[in-house]
Scaffold this active site. Structure first.
Site, PDB file in Angstrom:
ATOM      1  N   LYS A 113       0.863  -1.176   0.000  1.00 30.13           N
ATOM      2  CA  LYS A 113       0.000   0.000   0.000  1.00 30.13           C
ATOM      3  C   LYS A 113       0.899   1.225   0.000  1.00 30.13           C
ATOM      4  CE  LYS A 113      -2.480  -3.399   2.081  1.00 30.13           C
ATOM      5  NZ  LYS A 113      -1.955  -4.654   2.640  1.00 30.13           N
ATOM      6  N   ASP A 118       3.810  13.722  -6.630  1.00 30.40           N
ATOM      7  CA  ASP A 118       4.786  14.654  -7.206  1.00 30.40           C
ATOM      8  C   ASP A 118       6.235  14.287  -6.888  1.00 30.40           C
ATOM      9  OD1 ASP A 118       2.828  16.153  -8.400  1.00 30.40           O
ATOM     10  OD2 ASP A 118       2.752  17.685  -6.841  1.00 30.40           O
ATOM     11  N   HIS A 291      -5.378  -4.940  12.173  1.00 28.83           N
ATOM     12  CA  HIS A 291      -4.834  -5.259  10.849  1.00 28.83           C
ATOM     13  C   HIS A 291      -3.372  -4.814  10.741  1.00 28.83           C
ATOM     14  CE1 HIS A 291      -4.756  -4.900   6.294  1.00 28.83           C
ATOM     15  NE2 HIS A 291      -5.326  -6.077   6.463  1.00 28.83           N
ATOM     16  N   LYS A 293       0.767  -4.208  10.867  1.00 31.59           N
ATOM     17  CA  LYS A 293       2.004  -4.892  10.486  1.00 31.59           C
ATOM     18  C   LYS A 293       3.178  -3.992  10.867  1.00 31.59           C
ATOM     19  CE  LYS A 293      -1.183  -5.814   6.969  1.00 31.59           C
ATOM     20  NZ  LYS A 293      -1.896  -6.876   7.619  1.00 31.59           N
ATOM     21  N   ASP A 298      14.250  -2.514  20.495  1.00 28.96           N
ATOM     22  CA  ASP A 298      15.045  -1.608  21.328  1.00 28.96           C
ATOM     23  C   ASP A 298      14.418  -0.215  21.271  1.00 28.96           C
ATOM     24  OD1 ASP A 298      16.617  -3.722  22.082  1.00 28.96           O
ATOM     25  OD2 ASP A 298      18.217  -3.302  20.651  1.00 28.96           O
TER      26      ASP A 298
END
Length: 384
Positions: A113, A118, A291, A293, A298
């Site tokens: 995604k 520009d 959902h 990820k 550390d």
């Protein structure tokens, strides 16, 4: 993986922060927009972003959309025509889907995604073009993350997108290509000093880049590893790395999705005994649909992206993550994940897991066996 200095990177929490930021960037675009998504839904959010893209195209901006053929298969054809009739160049990645056969090439999906505006602003994360409340069979809202990026990482993100677009239009014999805008020049950008890397996974030159980035950070972790992942079915190397970290005194915590979408997701439970026995803390987020990820390691390593820790992301799909080396950003993401653990996370203790029903534990091994069988059928019989 190449880290570059001089970036401004902003954490965006779910669609409530992501979509206004994306819409503003689209509204201010002057030359070129590239948007890449696995799912594009024709809901309130999809129409809102679509209208912004249509307005941009009608004022002369080159708008290019790449959607996955499986993830976006339910996008109405009439709406696709509306976008194209407005001057938007739209392609589907692997439009031929094969739900009843294990054809490896058709299982390699576009799961990343990414948006580039520009050549100056980029968005990378795990958020599709879908409303946070659009969670069939799940409790809304969807919990997910993305980052907004300005700075010296932009050339790498733009180049990756342009390269994929050119390759796909050649493969599909499309005449959609518009050369990169010549007016766009990438000048050295001081930003606020954040060091970051753009890491992709594909089936050609970058097959294990995202997994290897995780493994390098895990193997050198000194104090803490906190991973928040919706679909967590790690391979042998990954499991060994986090167990080794826990055994050398690193605090390892996993924040996983507690509300299962698919039966195969129960394969995650097959590792609970091993993880818990080695001191790894497990939390299941059950308040709504997680959902995410993301991960922090550390106090100066963080990642936000589209890649799950499962065979579909790490062995098949095209993914994109940003790795960030910055204490302030890591602290911000860490605080966000701590909040989720404290407000919706259910701790899975060794005692409670031992008491889990035999049927539940049996289901986990059946699901894991199915995943292993699936990998063997598509040619990945040897677990990594």
């Amino acid at each position: 993986m190449r880290f570059v200095h001089g970036n401004d990177i902003q954490l965006l929490r779910s669609g409530k922060e992501y979509f206004p930021a994306l819409e503003l960037a689209i509204d201010n675009a002057k030359h070129e927009i590239y948007l890449q998504a696995y799912i594009y839904e024709h809901d309130v959010t999809g129409i809102r972003i679509g209208n912004a893209l249509i307005n941009a195209a009608q004022r002369g901006v080159s708008v290019n959309i790449l959607l996955d053929g499986f993830g976006s298969q339910y996008l109405p054809k009439r709406y696709v025509r509306t976008l194209r009739n407005a001057g938007i160049k739209l392609m589907f990645y692997r439009p031929k889907i094969s739900p009843w056969t294990f054809k490896t090439n058709r299982l390699r999906r576009l799961h990343s995604k990414v948006a580039v505006i520009d050549g100056e602003i980029a968005f990378v994360g795990g958020i599709n073009i879908i409303d946070d409340t659009n969670t069939p069979s799940q409790i809304p809202p969807r919990i997910d993350y993305a980052v907004r990026i300005e700075g010296n990482l932009l050339p790498a993100i733009s180049a990756s997108f342009h390269k994929l677009w050119r390759r796909l239009e050649w493969m599909h014999l499309h005449s959609l290509y518009v050369p990169p805008i010549k007016e766009i020049t990438h000048r050295p950008h001081r930003g606020n000093g954040i060091k970051a890397a753009y890491v992709i996974r594909d089936n050609i030159l970058h097959r294990r880049d995202i997994e290897n980035a995780y493994l390098r950070a895990i193997k050198t972790a000194k104090t803490e590893i906190l991973i928040a992942n919706a679909y967590f079915i790690p391979g042998r190397k990954f499991r060994k790395a986090i167990i080794d970290a826990a055994q050398r005194g690193v605090k390892v915590r996993l924040l996983l999705q507690g509300r299962k979408e698919y039966f195969l997701m129960f394969a995650t439970h097959a590792f609970y005994n091993e993880f818990l026995d080695n001191g790894i803390e497990i939390y299941e987020y059950r308040k709504s649909f997680m959902h995410s990820k993301v991960a922090v390691i550390d106090d100066d390593w963080a990642t936000v992206g589209s890649s799950n820790i499962d065979p579909f992301s790490l062995l098949l799909s095209r993914e994109a993550n940003v790795i960030i080396r910055d204490r302030a950003f890591t602290a911000e993401l860490h605080a966000e994940l701590e909040f989720l653990i404290q407000n919706g996370g259910l701790a899975i203790t060794p005692q409670e897991w031992v008491k889990a029903s035999i049927i539940k534990r049996l289901a986990s091994w059946v699901a894991y066996g199915m995943v292993r069988f699936f990998l063997g059928v598509i040619g990945y019989a040897k677990e990594k």
